[in-house]
Design a protein around this motif. Structure first.
Motif, PDB file in Angstrom:
ATOM      1  N   ILE A  28       0.836  -1.216   0.000  1.00  0.00           N
ATOM      2  CA  ILE A  28       0.000   0.000   0.000  1.00  0.00           C
ATOM      3  C   ILE A  28       0.867   1.262   0.000  1.00  0.00           C
ATOM      4  N   ILE A  29       0.610   2.128  -0.963  1.00  0.00           N
ATOM      5  CA  ILE A  29       1.277   3.431  -1.008  1.00  0.00           C
ATOM      6  C   ILE A  29       0.220   4.514  -0.786  1.00  0.00           C
ATOM      7  N   MET A  30       0.468   5.397   0.185  1.00  0.00           N
ATOM      8  CA  MET A  30      -0.457   6.504   0.429  1.00  0.00           C
ATOM      9  C   MET A  30       0.009   7.715  -0.381  1.00  0.00           C
ATOM     10  N   VAL A  31      -0.954   8.457  -0.886  1.00  0.00           N
ATOM     11  CA  VAL A  31      -0.635   9.675  -1.620  1.00  0.00           C
ATOM     12  C   VAL A  31      -1.151  10.856  -0.816  1.00  0.00           C
ATOM     13  N   SER A  32      -0.242  11.729  -0.385  1.00  0.00           N
ATOM     14  CA  SER A  32      -0.696  12.863   0.414  1.00  0.00           C
ATOM     15  C   SER A  32      -0.345  14.161  -0.282  1.00  0.00           C
TER      16      SER A  32
ATOM     17  N   ALA B 204       0.313   1.236   5.967  1.00  0.00           N
ATOM     18  CA  ALA B 204       0.810   1.539   4.624  1.00  0.00           C
ATOM     19  C   ALA B 204       2.300   1.185   4.562  1.00  0.00           C
ATOM     20  N   ASP B 205       2.787   0.860   3.369  1.00  0.00           N
ATOM     21  CA  ASP B 205       4.193   0.491   3.218  1.00  0.00           C
ATOM     22  C   ASP B 205       5.048   1.674   2.804  1.00  0.00           C
ATOM     23  N   ASP B 206       4.416   2.642   2.197  1.00  0.00           N
ATOM     24  CA  ASP B 206       5.190   3.736   1.625  1.00  0.00           C
ATOM     25  C   ASP B 206       4.242   4.919   1.427  1.00  0.00           C
ATOM     26  N   TYR B 207       4.808   6.094   1.193  1.00  0.00           N
ATOM     27  CA  TYR B 207       3.964   7.226   0.859  1.00  0.00           C
ATOM     28  C   TYR B 207       4.665   8.077  -0.176  1.00  0.00           C
TER      29      TYR B 207
ATOM     30  N   ILE C 228      10.662   6.861   7.426  1.00  0.00           N
ATOM     31  CA  ILE C 228       9.814   5.690   7.177  1.00  0.00           C
ATOM     32  C   ILE C 228      10.343   4.486   7.964  1.00  0.00           C
ATOM     33  N   VAL C 229      11.655   4.442   8.180  1.00  0.00           N
ATOM     34  CA  VAL C 229      12.247   3.362   8.978  1.00  0.00           C
ATOM     35  C   VAL C 229      11.765   3.488  10.426  1.00  0.00           C
TER      36      VAL C 229
END
Ligand code: CA
Length: 234
Positions: free
Chosen positions: A77-81, A97-100, A200-201
């Protein structure tokens, strides 16, 4: 074929992203709202990845992320902000989420990140489909990391991890009692050439501690190495 769920209420952005993803070989499920996305997910084959805009009419992208993650730990899942929604990004990561990625983004960067996520998801699927040979298990103290089922056990009790969390644990298990600099964790899990920042880490570590530590605020296993990174202590 790689399949991605694309949830974006702005038609022009959604259409542009969908077009580029299709050209890159993706099958795209397009939804202008979270409600429509859930409908589509129930009707079709499972997706490898999801790209979720946070600001949506009705149910927002964060709630959608939570809903999807509740019964699917494998999907990337990638979030878009939008710019300036730092807190939403962090919240997104903390609920699975895994990434953004921040708007405005370059489509090539977006595709590079999606490909990296999909590679992880496919690797998991391949591991699950593998014939039963020797069990691939990494053992560290009371923890067992089962590479085949991608489940972590603590004293025999299964702990459900996302793909990213699982890979961080793999890195720790393979480097016990070693201080790992955050950049190394980022590279080991997200891949070389990842464009995101090391925060993110930290967010994933916080989430892992909630799952594996008896007292997340006083961690005994994932130790902080101040100004550097983290160290695994079984
Ligand atoms: Ca929006």
């Amino acid at each position: 074929m790689k399949r991605v769920l694309l949830v974006e209420d702005e038609d022009s952005i959604r259409e542009m992203v969908a077009l580029n993803l299709k050209m890159a070989g993706w099958e795209v499920l397009e939804a202008p709202s979270a409600e429509r996305a859930l409908e589509l997910m129930h009707q079709s084959q499972p997706c490898d990845a999801a790209l979720l805009d946070i600001m949506l009419p009705g149910m927002d992208g964060l709630s959608l992320c939570e809903t999807i993650r509740r019964d699917n730990s494998a999907i990337g899942i990638i979030m878009v902000s939008a710019k300036g929604q730092e807190e939403d990004k962090i919240r997104g990561l903390s609920i699975g989420a895994d990434d953004y990625i921040t708007k405005p983004f370059s489509v090539s960067e977006l595709i590079a990140r999606l490909e990296a996520l999909a590679r992880r998801v496919r690797r998991t699927a391949a591991a699950e489909g593998k014939a039963v040979e020797e069990p691939d298990q990494l053992v560290s103290g009371p923890f067992v990391l089962d590479e085949k089922s991608r489940v972590l056990y603590k004293s025999g009790k299964p702990i459900d991890l996302t793909q990213v969390e699982f890979q961080i644990m793999e890195l720790f298990f393979k480097n016990p009692a070693t201080a790992l600099v955050r950049e190394k964790i980022l590279e080991g899990v997200w891949g070389a050439g990842y464009y995101g920042d090391v925060k993110i880490v930290d967010v994933n570590i916080r989430r892992l501690r909630m799952k594996i530590e008896d007292e997340p605020s006083n961690p005994q296993h994932i130790l902080t190495v101040w100004g550097y990174g983290y160290r695994w202590n079984a």
